[in-house]
Design an enzyme around this catalytic site. Structure first.
Site, PDB file in Angstrom:
ATOM      1  CB  SER A 113      -0.961  -0.073   1.199  1.00 29.11           C
ATOM      2  OG  SER A 113      -1.917   0.941   1.128  1.00 29.11           O
ATOM      3  CG  ASP A 163      -7.401  -2.145  -3.415  1.00 34.65           C
ATOM      4  OD1 ASP A 163      -7.907  -1.260  -2.696  1.00 34.65           O
ATOM      5  OD2 ASP A 163      -6.196  -2.432  -3.399  1.00 34.65           O
ATOM      6  CG  HIS A 194      -5.866  -1.673   0.093  1.00 31.03           C
ATOM      7  ND1 HIS A 194      -5.308  -1.305  -1.128  1.00 31.03           N
ATOM      8  CD2 HIS A 194      -5.130  -1.036   1.038  1.00 31.03           C
ATOM      9  CE1 HIS A 194      -4.297  -0.470  -0.917  1.00 31.03           C
ATOM     10  NE2 HIS A 194      -4.167  -0.300   0.376  1.00 31.03           N
TER      11      HIS A 194
HETATM   12  C1  MLT Z   1      -1.378   6.018   0.024  1.00 33.88           C
HETATM   13  O1  MLT Z   1      -1.784   7.000   0.637  1.00 33.88           O
HETATM   14  O2  MLT Z   1      -0.191   5.749  -0.165  1.00 33.88           O
HETATM   15  C2  MLT Z   1      -2.448   5.140  -0.503  1.00 33.88           C
HETATM   16  O3  MLT Z   1      -3.665   5.788  -0.438  1.00 33.88           O
HETATM   17  C3  MLT Z   1      -2.521   3.862   0.183  1.00 33.88           C
HETATM   18  C4  MLT Z   1      -2.762   4.028   1.632  1.00 33.88           C
HETATM   19  O4  MLT Z   1      -3.923   4.116   2.046  1.00 33.88           O
HETATM   20  O5  MLT Z   1      -1.809   4.084   2.368  1.00 33.88           O
END
Ligand code: MLT
Length: 221
Positions: A113, A163, A194
């Site tokens: 992520s 996701d 996710h």
């Molecule tokens: C991010 O902010 O890098 C993406 O939205 C994934 C997350 O939720 O961390």
């Protein structure tokens, strides 16, 4: 081993030396939003048993949750901060390689992520720092003005069709961009969301095993 001593520009991190000193690669573990340097240690051990692990904690806090760079909203990134943090992270990995005596030319990122997003950003902004990457549920961090040359870099992307955070076209666009930069990209889709599931781990493990086997024969990952 747990140490943060005398590393400049330090990140809170853990370093686990390789079981066999001659063993490569080193896995650079990058957690998701709200995670810590402990989150992906087990994943790293499952992916490449016995490998050295360098696991970082993101330095940006969002409501107390560690991240690797700032965002303005869900999926809307502070690009200036992302650029700065990407260079900071890349420099740290190189300094850490001298400190811990691992091969800087053989570092493979394993990011989930937010961690996958900064790993993708590192591929795009600092080619050469990562020999490869496993990106679990990444987004397209930005579109670079100039594509890097990622010839010889192998990337595994794992993504969930359900996701709620990463729209499918983002994953596809990231894969396409990396391919245009001449990286070797393998994308695996599953029916999940996710979070990292068994399928992510199984496919990632199969991929890295095959790449390391190839590396033993050709010097490339
Ligand atoms: C991010 O902010 O890098 C993406 O939205 C994934 C997350 O939720 O961390």
């Amino acid at each position: 081993m747990d140490t943060n001593k005398s590393l400049p520009q330090k990140f809170v991190h853990r370093f686990v030396p390789a079981e066999d000193a001659a063993q490569a690669p080193t896995l650079l573990l990058l957690h998701g939003t709200g995670g810590t340097e402990d989150d992906l240690l087990d994943l790293g051990k499952m992916l490449v048993p016995g490998a050295a692990l360098l696991s970082l904690r993101g330095k940006v806090l969002e409501n107390g949750m560690p991240r690797f760079f700032r965002r303005l909203a869900e999926g809307v990134f502070d690009l200036e901060d992302l650029r700065f943090r990407t260079h900071e992270l890349a420099d740290f990995v190189q300094t850490a390689s001298q400190f811990y005596h691992f091969d800087a030319a053989n570092v493979i990122a394993v990011g989930y992520s937010n961690g996958a997003n900064i790993a993708a950003s590192t591929l795009l902004l600092r080619p050469g720092v990562l020999a490869g990457a496993l990106l679990f549920h990444p987004m397209l961090p930005f579109i670079p003005e100039q594509l890097p040359d990622l010839q010889g870099t192998a990337v595994f992307i794992s993504a969930g069709r359900r996701d709620p955070i990463v729209p499918q076209p983002q994953t596809e666009k990231l894969a396409q961009l990396l391919q245009e930069a001449h990286a070797t990209v393998t994308t695996h889709w599953h029916e999940g969301g996710h979070s990292i599931n068994h399928e992510d781990v199984r496919q990632g493990r199969t991929w890295i095993k095959a790449r390391l086997k190839l590396a033993a024969q050709t010097d490339l990952i």
